[in-house]
Design a protein around this motif. Structure first.
Motif, PDB file in Angstrom:
ATOM      1  N   GLY A  58      25.615  -4.566  23.164  1.00  0.00           N
ATOM      2  CA  GLY A  58      25.603  -5.401  24.353  1.00  0.00           C
ATOM      3  C   GLY A  58      25.191  -6.838  24.083  1.00  0.00           C
ATOM      4  O   GLY A  58      24.340  -7.121  23.242  1.00  0.00           O
ATOM      5  N   GLY A  59      25.815  -7.752  24.802  1.00  0.00           N
ATOM      6  CA  GLY A  59      25.483  -9.164  24.702  1.00  0.00           C
ATOM      7  C   GLY A  59      25.874  -9.872  25.981  1.00  0.00           C
ATOM      8  O   GLY A  59      26.395  -9.263  26.914  1.00  0.00           O
ATOM      9  N   ALA A 101      25.658 -16.477  21.936  1.00  0.00           N
ATOM     10  CA  ALA A 101      25.509 -15.421  22.942  1.00  0.00           C
ATOM     11  C   ALA A 101      24.102 -14.857  22.872  1.00  0.00           C
ATOM     12  O   ALA A 101      23.424 -14.943  21.842  1.00  0.00           O
ATOM     13  N   PHE A 102      23.666 -14.282  23.994  1.00  0.00           N
ATOM     14  CA  PHE A 102      22.464 -13.455  23.985  1.00  0.00           C
ATOM     15  C   PHE A 102      22.836 -12.098  23.396  1.00  0.00           C
ATOM     16  O   PHE A 102      23.940 -11.585  23.617  1.00  0.00           O
ATOM     17  N   GLY A 103      21.890 -11.467  22.699  1.00  0.00           N
ATOM     18  CA  GLY A 103      22.110 -10.103  22.229  1.00  0.00           C
ATOM     19  C   GLY A 103      23.120 -10.015  21.100  1.00  0.00           C
ATOM     20  O   GLY A 103      23.074 -10.798  20.159  1.00  0.00           O
ATOM     21  N   ASP A 104      24.032  -9.032  21.189  1.00  0.00           N
ATOM     22  CA  ASP A 104      25.020  -8.756  20.144  1.00  0.00           C
ATOM     23  C   ASP A 104      24.340  -8.631  18.784  1.00  0.00           C
ATOM     24  O   ASP A 104      24.622  -9.383  17.847  1.00  0.00           O
ATOM     25  N   LYS A 105      23.453  -7.644  18.681  1.00  0.00           N
ATOM     26  CA  LYS A 105      22.605  -7.509  17.493  1.00  0.00           C
ATOM     27  C   LYS A 105      23.398  -7.374  16.203  1.00  0.00           C
ATOM     28  O   LYS A 105      23.014  -7.916  15.158  1.00  0.00           O
ATOM     29  N   SER A 106      24.516  -6.673  16.240  1.00  0.00           N
ATOM     30  CA  SER A 106      25.291  -6.453  15.014  1.00  0.00           C
ATOM     31  C   SER A 106      25.835  -7.753  14.432  1.00  0.00           C
ATOM     32  O   SER A 106      26.149  -7.823  13.240  1.00  0.00           O
ATOM     33  N   LEU A 107      25.958  -8.793  15.292  1.00  0.00           N
ATOM     34  CA  LEU A 107      26.483 -10.081  14.835  1.00  0.00           C
ATOM     35  C   LEU A 107      25.410 -11.167  14.811  1.00  0.00           C
ATOM     36  O   LEU A 107      25.715 -12.317  14.496  1.00  0.00           O
TER      37      LEU A 107
END
Length: 262
Positions: free
Chosen positions: A105-106, A180-186
């Motif tokens: 999620g982001g 972006a906020f979040g998007d941990k994998s990136l």
């Protein structure tokens, strides 16, 4: 110390919502009015757009603004730019701390804070956008954070930008925005710091539009302003803008806030 108008329109993969929503409000002097509308797009997923739009006295600012207690009132008065930047950073950290639940999620976001009806602060991460009209002339207050524009920064962090035929540029072939906020994998290849602008509202300022990319993908800044200015009721203006975007075959969810001055 002052009176705040807080407006936010954001696209989010974090929050599910109703298929449509509309509303309006005005400050007690009746000089500033706002209206909003959210519509579900054609994609096969739950509603992903979310918005906050409200007027508040400064004493309520801590409890009720978009960033909850992250954006501290005393810090804001001392250094608005640094305070907003810090609020975005802490919001990103809060989302990342929930990554075990949110997974990939982001979110992108655009935020406008109007102080005493005179000073406007606008910040954004991603491709949600704020457009201001002065005497009917549209001016973009935000920066669209596109992978191609920030390619050098992404590559310096070890990432890459894909440019597949028939598709938009994407970070590591996945995300169509470079911040972006979040998007941990990136996250190691992404930024979450906002671009921040401020401007003094004058007698020529008439409309401010905040909207997610579902609107801007199919509509120019000037085109949106031309539509909104023809409609006195900002809620009806927001509804007209989202309806026009759907008519132009926008596939995304759309959130739109229209603020009319004086």
């Amino acid at each position: 110390m002052g009176r705040f108008c807080c407006f936010n329109s954001s696209y989010s993969k974090l929050v599910g919502g109703r298929s449509s929503s509309a509303g309006k409000g005005r400050n007690h002097e009746g000089l500033i009015k706002f209206g909003f509308n959210l519509v579900k797009g054609k994609a096969n997923h739950s509603m992903e757009d979310y918005h906050v739009a409200r007027f508040m006295q400064s004493q309520a600012f801590l409890q009720r603004n978009l960033f909850s207690n992250i954006l501290k009132e005393e810090e804001f008065w001392a250094d608005p730019r640094r305070s907003i930047s810090k609020a975005y950073e802490k919001t990103d950290q809060a989302i990342l701390s929930q990554s075990s639940v949110l997974r990939r999620g982001g979110s992108t976001a655009v935020t406008a804070i109007l102080i005493n009806g005179q000073r406007l602060w606008v910040a954004n991460v991603g491709d949600s956008r704020a457009v201001l009209s002065s005497g009917g002339q549209a001016a973009q207050m935000t920066t669209d954070h596109e992978p191609n524009t920030e390619r050098g920064i992404i590559e310096n962090k070890g990432g890459f930008v894909s440019n597949m035929p028939g598709d938009v540029p994407r970070v590591n072939g996945q995300l169509a925005v470079s911040r972006a906020f979040g998007d941990k994998s990136l996250k190691s290849h992404l930024r979450s710091d906002p671009d921040i602008q401020d401007i003094t509202i004058d007698v020529c300022t008439d409309i401010l539009i905040l909207a997610s990319d579902g609107l801007w993908k199919v509509m120019s800044n000037q085109g949106a302003v031309d539509i909104a200015r023809k409609i006195r009721d900002p809620r009806k203006a927001a509804k007209k803008l989202t309806a026009e975007a759907l008519k132009r075959d926008s596939k995304d969810d759309i959130s739109c806030v229209v603020i009319r001055f004086r």
